[in-house]
Design an enzyme around this catalytic site. Structure first.
Site, PDB file in Angstrom:
ATOM      1  N   CYS A  28       0.899  -1.201  -0.090  1.00  0.00           N
ATOM      2  CA  CYS A  28       0.027   0.188  -0.063  1.00  0.00           C
ATOM      3  C   CYS A  28       0.443   1.228   0.088  1.00  0.00           C
ATOM      4  O   CYS A  28       0.689   2.017  -0.357  1.00  0.00           O
ATOM      5  CB  CYS A  28      -1.146   0.183   1.062  1.00  0.00           C
ATOM      6  SG  CYS A  28      -0.004   0.586   2.378  1.00  0.00           S
ATOM      7  N   HIS A  81      -3.059   1.429   7.007  1.00  0.00           N
ATOM      8  CA  HIS A  81      -2.635   1.412   5.516  1.00  0.00           C
ATOM      9  C   HIS A  81      -3.143   2.789   5.189  1.00  0.00           C
ATOM     10  O   HIS A  81      -3.764   3.292   5.366  1.00  0.00           O
ATOM     11  CB  HIS A  81      -3.891   0.254   5.550  1.00  0.00           C
ATOM     12  CG  HIS A  81      -4.244  -0.141   4.163  1.00  0.00           C
ATOM     13  ND1 HIS A  81      -3.607  -1.078   3.536  1.00  0.00           N
ATOM     14  CD2 HIS A  81      -5.613   0.323   3.552  1.00  0.00           C
ATOM     15  CE1 HIS A  81      -3.971  -1.064   2.174  1.00  0.00           C
ATOM     16  NE2 HIS A  81      -5.154  -0.484   1.915  1.00  0.00           N
ATOM     17  N   HIS A  93      -6.106   1.296  -3.857  1.00  0.00           N
ATOM     18  CA  HIS A  93      -4.672   1.008  -2.838  1.00  0.00           C
ATOM     19  C   HIS A  93      -4.741  -0.460  -3.207  1.00  0.00           C
ATOM     20  O   HIS A  93      -5.216  -1.008  -3.193  1.00  0.00           O
ATOM     21  CB  HIS A  93      -5.434   1.071  -1.497  1.00  0.00           C
ATOM     22  CG  HIS A  93      -6.843   0.383  -1.434  1.00  0.00           C
ATOM     23  ND1 HIS A  93      -6.767  -0.810  -0.221  1.00  0.00           N
ATOM     24  CD2 HIS A  93      -7.992   0.277  -1.589  1.00  0.00           C
ATOM     25  CE1 HIS A  93      -8.332  -1.564  -0.017  1.00  0.00           C
ATOM     26  NE2 HIS A  93      -8.722  -1.312  -1.433  1.00  0.00           N
TER      27      HIS A  93
END
Length: 124
Positions: A28, A81, A93
């Site tokens: 990510c 994240h 993402h």
């Protein structure tokens, strides 16, 4: 920002690999760093927790394309994240979830709505 969004969309479907920085696979934060460096010439930190400390905070209601959205997904109370907001409550993402790919998700899903912590505009 149009150049960044175009490059970002071109990454959809590429595999998630922990620690990967692209261009063939990403995690990510590697995806975020790759887009900002290659499309916008901005060098930002490598890991999501550090990326979350760069720039000006943006409220969920004021998100603009290119803003970084941060999540706490591990249950450990830390940012784990990151994605790039696209508009219309969508973000791209590199997901380590079931599909293990760069993907488009909605901020309004139950999972991401609960995991969302904050957003930043790294240019401010």
């Amino acid at each position: 920002m149009d150049k960044a969004i175009k490059l970002l969309k071109e990454q959809v479907g590429k595999p998630y690999v922990w620690g990967a920085n692209g261009p063939d696979s990403f995690d990510c934060s590697g995806l975020v760093r790759y887009i900002y460096k290659n499309a916008l010439g901005k060098d930002i930190p490598r890991v999501s927790e550090d990326q979350s400390k760069v720039g000006q905070a943006v409220s969920r209601e004021d998100l603009q394309p290119g803003d970084l959205v941060f999540f706490e997904t591990t249950g450990k109370g830390v940012i784990s994240h990151v994605g790039i907001y696209m508009g219309d409550r969508q973000f791209i993402h590199a997901s380590s979830g079931n599909n293990m790919r760069v993907t488009i998700s909605s901020l309004d899903t139950d999972y991401y709505s609960k995991a969302f912590r904050w957003a930043v505009n790294p240019f401010n």
